[in-house]
Design a protein around this motif. Sequence first.
Motif, mmCIF file in Angstrom:
data_model
loop_
_atom_site.group_PDB
_atom_site.id
_atom_site.type_symbol
_atom_site.label_atom_id
_atom_site.label_comp_id
_atom_site.label_asym_id
_atom_site.label_seq_id
_atom_site.Cartn_x
_atom_site.Cartn_y
_atom_site.Cartn_z
ATOM 1 N N ASP A 140 0.790 -1.240 0.000
ATOM 2 C CA ASP A 140 0.000 0.000 0.000
ATOM 3 C C ASP A 140 0.823 1.292 0.000
ATOM 4 O OD1 ASP A 140 -2.342 -1.535 0.088
ATOM 5 O OD2 ASP A 140 -2.312 -1.552 2.279
ATOM 6 N N VAL A 141 2.162 1.195 -0.049
ATOM 7 C CA VAL A 141 2.940 2.437 0.003
ATOM 8 C C VAL A 141 2.583 3.370 -1.161
ATOM 9 C CG1 VAL A 141 5.009 1.534 -1.183
ATOM 10 C CG2 VAL A 141 5.237 3.450 0.405
ATOM 11 N N GLU A 142 2.291 2.793 -2.324
ATOM 12 C CA GLU A 142 1.929 3.632 -3.479
ATOM 13 C C GLU A 142 0.644 4.393 -3.213
ATOM 14 O OE1 GLU A 142 3.529 4.607 -5.944
ATOM 15 O OE2 GLU A 142 5.252 3.266 -5.737
ATOM 16 N N TYR A 143 -0.284 3.744 -2.543
ATOM 17 C CA TYR A 143 -1.533 4.415 -2.199
ATOM 18 C C TYR A 143 -1.260 5.598 -1.263
ATOM 19 C CZ TYR A 143 -6.085 5.691 -0.616
ATOM 20 O OH TYR A 143 -7.188 6.443 -0.329
ATOM 21 N N TYR A 144 -0.430 5.361 -0.253
ATOM 22 C CA TYR A 144 -0.120 6.429 0.703
ATOM 23 C C TYR A 144 0.593 7.605 0.015
ATOM 24 C CZ TYR A 144 -1.365 3.261 4.545
ATOM 25 O OH TYR A 144 -2.040 2.439 5.405
ATOM 26 N N ARG A 145 1.486 7.277 -0.933
ATOM 27 C CA ARG A 145 2.197 8.341 -1.659
ATOM 28 C C ARG A 145 1.225 9.202 -2.457
ATOM 29 N NH1 ARG A 145 6.630 4.399 -3.398
ATOM 30 N NH2 ARG A 145 7.965 4.612 -1.577
ATOM 31 N N LYS A 146 0.294 8.529 -3.096
ATOM 32 C CA LYS A 146 -0.697 9.243 -3.911
ATOM 33 C C LYS A 146 -1.578 10.098 -2.996
ATOM 34 C CE LYS A 146 -4.336 7.964 -7.221
ATOM 35 N NZ LYS A 146 -5.520 7.946 -6.358
ATOM 36 N N ALA A 147 -2.006 9.515 -1.881
ATOM 37 C CA ALA A 147 -2.850 10.243 -0.923
ATOM 38 C C ALA A 147 -2.111 11.472 -0.395
ATOM 39 C CB ALA A 147 -3.247 9.326 0.227
ATOM 40 N N ALA A 148 -0.801 11.333 -0.157
ATOM 41 C CA ALA A 148 -0.011 12.446 0.390
ATOM 42 C C ALA A 148 -0.026 13.654 -0.540
ATOM 43 C CB ALA A 148 1.427 11.992 0.644
ATOM 44 N N ARG A 149 -0.034 13.373 -1.829
ATOM 45 C CA ARG A 149 -0.063 14.476 -2.802
ATOM 46 C C ARG A 149 -1.451 15.088 -2.913
ATOM 47 N NH1 ARG A 149 4.129 11.818 -3.191
ATOM 48 N NH2 ARG A 149 5.968 12.287 -4.461
ATOM 49 N N GLU A 150 -2.481 14.290 -2.716
ATOM 50 C CA GLU A 150 -3.866 14.777 -2.861
ATOM 51 C C GLU A 150 -4.340 15.541 -1.624
ATOM 52 O OE1 GLU A 150 -5.372 10.851 -5.356
ATOM 53 O OE2 GLU A 150 -6.170 11.262 -3.359
ATOM 54 N N ASP A 151 -4.094 14.949 -0.445
ATOM 55 C CA ASP A 151 -4.687 15.487 0.782
ATOM 56 C C ASP A 151 -3.802 15.040 1.951
ATOM 57 O OD1 ASP A 151 -6.148 15.848 3.115
ATOM 58 O OD2 ASP A 151 -8.055 15.240 2.235
ATOM 59 N N ILE A 152 -3.038 15.978 2.480
ATOM 60 C CA ILE A 152 -2.043 15.634 3.506
ATOM 61 C C ILE A 152 -2.712 15.080 4.775
ATOM 62 C CG2 ILE A 152 -1.822 17.927 4.602
ATOM 63 C CD1 ILE A 152 1.215 15.833 3.657
ATOM 64 N N ASP A 153 -3.912 15.562 5.095
ATOM 65 C CA ASP A 153 -4.595 15.066 6.297
ATOM 66 C C ASP A 153 -5.067 13.623 6.099
ATOM 67 O OD1 ASP A 153 -4.618 17.251 8.290
ATOM 68 O OD2 ASP A 153 -5.541 18.336 6.636
ATOM 69 N N LYS A 154 -5.541 13.337 4.894
ATOM 70 C CA LYS A 154 -5.955 11.955 4.603
ATOM 71 C C LYS A 154 -4.756 11.015 4.751
ATOM 72 C CE LYS A 154 -6.788 10.795 0.257
ATOM 73 N NZ LYS A 154 -7.497 10.734 -1.040
ATOM 74 N N ALA A 155 -3.626 11.398 4.159
ATOM 75 C CA ALA A 155 -2.426 10.558 4.243
ATOM 76 C C ALA A 155 -1.964 10.423 5.686
ATOM 77 C CB ALA A 155 -1.309 11.163 3.383
ATOM 78 N N LEU A 156 -2.013 11.533 6.419
ATOM 79 C CA LEU A 156 -1.535 11.494 7.798
ATOM 80 C C LEU A 156 -2.416 10.573 8.643
ATOM 81 C CD1 LEU A 156 -0.021 14.400 9.737
ATOM 82 C CD2 LEU A 156 -1.420 12.761 10.919
ATOM 83 N N PHE A 157 -3.717 10.728 8.510
ATOM 84 C CA PHE A 157 -4.621 9.891 9.306
ATOM 85 C C PHE A 157 -4.445 8.413 8.962
ATOM 86 C CE2 PHE A 157 -8.573 7.469 9.514
ATOM 87 C CZ PHE A 157 -8.738 7.450 10.892
ATOM 88 N N LEU A 158 -4.399 8.109 7.659
ATOM 89 C CA LEU A 158 -4.272 6.699 7.270
ATOM 90 C C LEU A 158 -2.927 6.118 7.703
ATOM 91 C CD1 LEU A 158 -5.950 6.827 3.737
ATOM 92 C CD2 LEU A 158 -6.904 5.796 5.821
ATOM 93 N N GLY A 159 -1.889 6.928 7.625
ATOM 94 C CA GLY A 159 -0.568 6.470 8.059
ATOM 95 C C GLY A 159 -0.518 6.254 9.570
ATOM 96 N N LEU A 160 -1.152 7.154 10.277
ATOM 97 C CA LEU A 160 -1.205 7.046 11.735
ATOM 98 C C LEU A 160 -1.970 5.781 12.143
ATOM 99 C CD1 LEU A 160 -0.460 8.945 14.181
ATOM 100 C CD2 LEU A 160 -2.803 9.764 14.067
#
Length: 207
Positions: A140-160
């Motif tokens: 899922d790292v690719e998903y997280y990378r894509k999310a990070a570019r789209e919406d930093i809060d979405k990426a942060l929450f999902l990563g957390l």
Amino acid sequence: MTDEITQFTEILKNSVDEKRFRHSLGVMNEAETLAERHGADKNKAKIAGLLHDITKNLSVPEHLSLIRAHSPNEDPEEVKSPNLLHAITAPIVLRNKLGIKDPEILSAVRRHTTAKPGLTLLEKILFVADFTEPNRQYADVEYYRKAAREDIDKALFLGLRWGLGNLLARGEYIYKNTWETYNYYILNFHTADYIAEFQGKTERMIP
Ligand SMILES: [Fe+2]
Ligand SMILES: [Fe+2]
């Protein structure tokens, strides 16, 4: 690279092992990309990314002696966890040995392990770049990378959420700031949408 970045890179190279050095360069580049994308200061993002793990290879006694000398009022509940010590000591080294006084850089480095509710944009960028930098390899790292570019809060929450899941699965200590950050997102963001979107990721990731 600016002279400053070149000089810090050299210092970092002499402070950490090869794997950590490569990771740090990856975080620097990813943080710069995210700063550009989300409108944060690129130079501060690069410096924070490059140096966030500068004390990662210190021993526990070395960490504790730095904390005793320079930041004796840290929360004992945080100081108890060896995994969290480097985020306490890195800002000490940045300030005292590298002369970095910028409070935004120092606080981004300080929060990069546990996070805290209401992070600044630069703090969010470093936290996310740490687990999405190009050397990271996990499902899922690719998903997280894509999310990070789209919406930093979405990426942060999902990563957390992913990080908390790992800590729970391994039966490891979880510092209260991390729980509080998770709950802060649950209460203030559309986290159910983030999760629903993440769970349907496979279909959407196929080009
Ligand atoms: Fe770290
Ligand atoms: Fe890191």
